[in-house]
Design a protein around this motif. Structure first.
Motif, short mmCIF file in Angstrom:
data_model
loop_
_atom_site.label_atom_id
_atom_site.label_comp_id
_atom_site.label_asym_id
_atom_site.label_seq_id
_atom_site.Cartn_x
_atom_site.Cartn_y
_atom_site.Cartn_z
N LYS A 238 -19.08 -31.88 -5.63
CA LYS A 238 -20.13 -31.56 -6.58
C LYS A 238 -19.63 -31.84 -8.00
CE LYS A 238 -22.11 -27.94 -3.66
NZ LYS A 238 -22.35 -26.50 -3.52
N TYR A 239 -20.29 -32.78 -8.65
CA TYR A 239 -19.88 -33.17 -10.00
C TYR A 239 -19.88 -31.96 -10.93
CZ TYR A 239 -20.13 -35.19 -14.67
OH TYR A 239 -19.89 -35.48 -15.99
N GLU A 240 -20.97 -31.15 -10.87
CA GLU A 240 -21.10 -30.04 -11.81
C GLU A 240 -20.04 -28.96 -11.58
OE1 GLU A 240 -23.81 -29.37 -8.29
OE2 GLU A 240 -23.33 -31.01 -9.66
N GLU A 241 -19.51 -28.88 -10.34
CA GLU A 241 -18.49 -27.86 -10.06
C GLU A 241 -17.14 -28.25 -10.64
OE1 GLU A 241 -17.41 -25.02 -6.41
OE2 GLU A 241 -17.23 -27.13 -5.90
N LEU A 242 -16.84 -29.55 -10.70
CA LEU A 242 -15.52 -30.00 -11.14
C LEU A 242 -15.48 -30.53 -12.56
CD1 LEU A 242 -14.14 -31.77 -7.94
CD2 LEU A 242 -14.15 -29.36 -8.53
N SER A 243 -16.61 -31.08 -13.05
CA SER A 243 -16.58 -31.75 -14.35
C SER A 243 -16.39 -30.79 -15.52
CB SER A 243 -17.88 -32.55 -14.56
OG SER A 243 -19.00 -31.68 -14.50
N ASP A 244 -16.67 -29.48 -15.30
CA ASP A 244 -16.50 -28.51 -16.37
C ASP A 244 -15.12 -27.85 -16.37
OD1 ASP A 244 -19.02 -28.90 -17.36
OD2 ASP A 244 -19.94 -27.30 -16.19
N THR A 245 -14.26 -28.26 -15.46
CA THR A 245 -12.94 -27.62 -15.37
C THR A 245 -11.95 -28.27 -16.34
OG1 THR A 245 -12.21 -29.13 -13.62
CG2 THR A 245 -13.30 -27.10 -12.92
N LYS A 246 -10.91 -27.49 -16.66
CA LYS A 246 -9.84 -28.04 -17.50
C LYS A 246 -9.11 -29.17 -16.78
CE LYS A 246 -7.71 -24.12 -18.42
NZ LYS A 246 -6.70 -23.21 -18.97
N GLU A 247 -9.11 -29.08 -15.43
CA GLU A 247 -8.43 -30.11 -14.65
C GLU A 247 -9.12 -31.47 -14.80
OE1 GLU A 247 -7.00 -26.31 -13.01
OE2 GLU A 247 -8.93 -27.04 -13.70
N TYR A 248 -10.44 -31.45 -14.99
CA TYR A 248 -11.15 -32.73 -15.18
C TYR A 248 -10.73 -33.37 -16.51
CZ TYR A 248 -14.84 -36.21 -15.48
OH TYR A 248 -15.52 -37.41 -15.58
N LEU A 249 -10.62 -32.54 -17.55
CA LEU A 249 -10.15 -33.05 -18.85
C LEU A 249 -8.72 -33.57 -18.73
CD1 LEU A 249 -11.51 -30.22 -21.20
CD2 LEU A 249 -12.48 -32.50 -20.84
N ALA A 250 -7.91 -32.88 -17.92
CA ALA A 250 -6.53 -33.32 -17.70
C ALA A 250 -6.50 -34.67 -16.99
CB ALA A 250 -5.77 -32.28 -16.89
N THR A 251 -7.41 -34.86 -16.04
CA THR A 251 -7.50 -36.15 -15.34
C THR A 251 -7.82 -37.26 -16.32
OG1 THR A 251 -8.24 -35.08 -13.31
CG2 THR A 251 -8.75 -37.42 -13.53
#
Length: 684
Positions: A238-251
């Motif tokens: 789910k894009y909305e579940e992961l895209s708001d995480t700090k881990e996504y910014l780290a990626t």
């Protein structure tokens, strides 16, 4: 569980030179404080798995080692390093799989050359590799044009890739070997290590050493596959579940100069970061996973009840669990847990503990939406087991009991529940049928059953429905046979007098109050005589024509509970919050269905009960309760304590266990007919 080479060397050093300090070890083995700390944790986990006390480390960096460790280690030291000079059969299989995942157009000669074995050996290893990858729904296929290739969904390939990367890096000179197999440049790895270190700072956490070593390789191999056109096309993340995480910014930070990385691949790498184990986090919150902390707390409460223990420093343990379970949540939800390859198997001493932990994971499973895999439960067992050892508790020392009842699920559950309340100091492992008992594998000490059984353990014959006097007799009998004494009421004044003989008491009144609270901490902890002003209540006293409702149907299970509860709300016996609690908790209660088509939703007395009461809803058309049951009779039970409603509940269970009268209840044409059935079971 085996120790890695570094941890094994440190443990051997401590055995030979227990006076050595942390700084001496860091200097001798060229370790950072972080690496030593991680190895020290691994050593203690290993010791605990062998039922040995953990090694303590003082603030001055010295070690305190229990003498039993020296005795055991001198006789049986099995912490052998995982790395071997010559590749074993399993390690050859890992090598073959990695070659297939990293290269194209592979022939038999490529494998024989790399492994330095005969063609026949390689052919046997290829067969074993096929069996191994089949667990991931992948296949190894040979064609004259392409040679040996791996086939299957890319997401499953990645899952296998992550696992095998870890296994190869465990080998002696594993990093060098992996670079050679996959054509990876050391400079690439070093660059990614720098970026991951920056990510640690950005996320305010520290990954485990193992993950720091494996992540650069995993990411490099994933990026190689993307470059070769082996991309994840359809993905259920789910894009909305992961895209708001700090881990996504780290990626995004890791991949800032990588072109043409599709969104699905960025989400996959984000997921890889989210599922990576950490051993420290400065800001440990549950923002990304609402209700995770509550689910863990509920899990611990279920475990405490099952294991008859009180977990000390609860908040500290919850934080430790949160640290482990946050990445586990994403691993489980997105099917990235290991498949049939549990890294750390549970030792014999921890089998019963593992069983109880497994039974307690229901709140966590409900939050994630799927059962907790064996590999994740194993880690939870080790963590909780280590905590119990630290606080001086051992499940081995407790009496472990099972209940064997041939009279069906509903009667068996009631018997199990009654006996667990009667003997709160025992660990009750399971309620079994006679057939299940004959093949039961867990270790236990005593058996309760209404019938004679062939067993070499202590057997206590107990009726399926225990009256008050029978309970009193049974408890005396069991305690006398097990411990050689008959339990009696403990007098606080007598205890105070004994303490005075051996110690000075600073505040006698406060000590007296605390002892009284401790002795009476659980209303179910002993067989108590019912107060004279609280006579036992019959079923027909609670289920009257005024509290019986009949309806054609209910759209949902929640609506059925609301309708069934209406008479009790109108009479003021319960509050709406009690109804809400029943609805919120129904899927966590294994005892709610007491017979075919009959269920008894209930919640805790402190969740909105004003008066002990019951109500009944009969539905002509059954309402679905989970996927397994269709319910026609919903009986709401509102208890103010654990005593007053018990007689009525036992009468109800007898009714539910009798097929003829149960069917009469389900098919009755009026409230008057329902009440007539109930009255037949409402007598002393």
């Amino acid at each position: 569980m085996n120790l890695d080479a570094r941890s094994n060397k440190i443990l051997e050093e401590l055995m030979m030179n227990p006076g050595i300090t942390s700084k001496d070890i860091e200097k001798k083995y060229d370790l950072t404080r972080r690496k030593l700390g991680y190895s020290f944790d691994k050593i203690n986990d290993w010791l605990i798995s062998k039922n040995l006390p953990a090694i303590e480390r003082t603030r001055q960096g010295q070690f305190i080692i229990d003498e039993t460790i020296f005795t055991k280690m001198n006789n049986d030291h099995t912490g052998e390093p995982a790395e071997l000079e010559i590749l074993s059969e399993k390690q050859r299989v890992y090598t073959i799989i990695m070659m297939l995942l990293s290269n194209e157009e592979l022939s038999l000669n490529h494998f024989t050359s790399e492994l330095d074995v005969s063609k026949n050996t390689v052919l046997r290893d290829l067969k074993r590799a096929q069996d191994y990858v089949a667990d991931y729904d992948l296949t190894i296929r040979y064609s004259r044009r392409l040679g040996y290739v791996m086939e299957g969904k890319e997401f499953l390939v990645r899952k296998l890739l992550i696992h095998v990367t870890y296994k190869i890096l465990e080998l002696k000179n594993g990093a060098r070997r992996l670079r050679g197999l996959a054509g990876i440049k050391e400079a690439e790895i070093n660059e990614l290590k720098k970026r991951i270190t920056k990510v640690e700072n950005k996320l305010n956490l520290k990954f485990t050493d193992e993950k720091i070593e494996t992540m650069p390789y995993t990411l490099t191999l994933v990026l190689q596959r993307i470059k070769n056109g082996q991309k994840i096309t359809s993905f259920y993340i789910k894009y909305e579940e992961l895209s708001d995480t700090k881990e996504y910014l780290a990626t995004e930070e890791i991949l800032y100069d990588f072109d043409d990385i599709p969104m699905e691949e960025r989400l996959f790498i984000t997921l890889h970061l989210l599922t990576t184990n950490v051993y420290w986090s400065e800001y440990l919150t549950e923002e990304a996973i609402p209700n995770l902390l509550q689910a863990l707390d509920d899990m611990l409460r279920l475990f405490e009840k099952s294991a008859c223990v009180f977990l000390q420093d609860r908040e500290q343990l919850l934080n430790k669990l949160l640290l482990h379970v946050k990445p586990a949540y994403y691993r489980i939800k997105y099917h990235l847990t290991e498949i049939n390859h549990v890294q750390d198997s549970v030792s014999k001493e921890f089998l019963a503990l593992h069983h109880l932990v497994q039974k307690s994971t229901q709140p966590l499973a409900a939050l994630i939406g799927m059962r907790i895999p064996e590999s994740e439960t194993t880690y939870l067992t080790m963590l909780i087991g280590g905590w119990l050892t630290r606080q001086g508790d051992s499940l081995q020392e407790k009496v472990k009991a099972i209940v064997v009842c041939p009279k069906g699920v509903s009667v068996s559950r009631l018997m199990f529940s009654e006996l667990r309340e009667l003997f709160p100091e025992f660990v009750f492992l399971d309620s079994l049928s006679v057939r299940e008992f004959q093949t039961y594998t867990f270790d236990y000490d005593i058996v309760f059953s209404p019938m004679s059984l062939e067993t070499d353990k202590k057997l206590f014959i107990a009726n399926s429905f225990l009256e008050r006097e029978e309970k009193h007799r049974l408890r005396k009998q069991v305690m006398l046979e097990l411990h050689g004494y008959i339990p009696f009421d403990i007098n606080v004044d007598d205890l105070i007098a004994i303490v005075k003989n051996h110690a000075a008491i600073e505040n006698e009144q406060e000590l007296s109050n605390e002892l009284f609270r401790y002795i009476n901490r659980d209303d179910t902890a002993a067989v108590k005589k019912q107060p004279a002003d609280s006579p036992a209540i019959n079923l027909s006293d609670l289920l009257t024509p005024n509290t019986i409702t009949r309806k054609q149907s209910a759209a949902t299970w929640e609506q059925a509970i609301q309708t069934a509860s209406k008479p009790l709300i109108e009479s003021g016996c319960i509050k709406q919050e009690y109804v809400d609690a029943m609805i919120n908790n129904y899927d966590r209660d294994p005892y709610i269905v007491i017979g075919p088509h009959i269920a008894i939703p209930h919640a805790a007395p402190d969740e909105g009960v004003n008066e002990v009461s019951m109500s009944l809803l009969q539905l002509e058309e059954g309402v679905s309760f989970t996927e397994d049951y269709s319910i026609n009779v919903v009986i709401v039970i509102a208890a103010v304590d654990k005593q007053q409603h018990l007689k009525a509940l036992m009468q109800l269970m007898k009714l539910a266990g009798t097929e003829k009268d149960r069917n009469a209840l389900v098919h009755a044409a009026s409230a008057k007919e329902i009440y007539a059935v109930i009255k037949n079971y409402s007598h002393d």
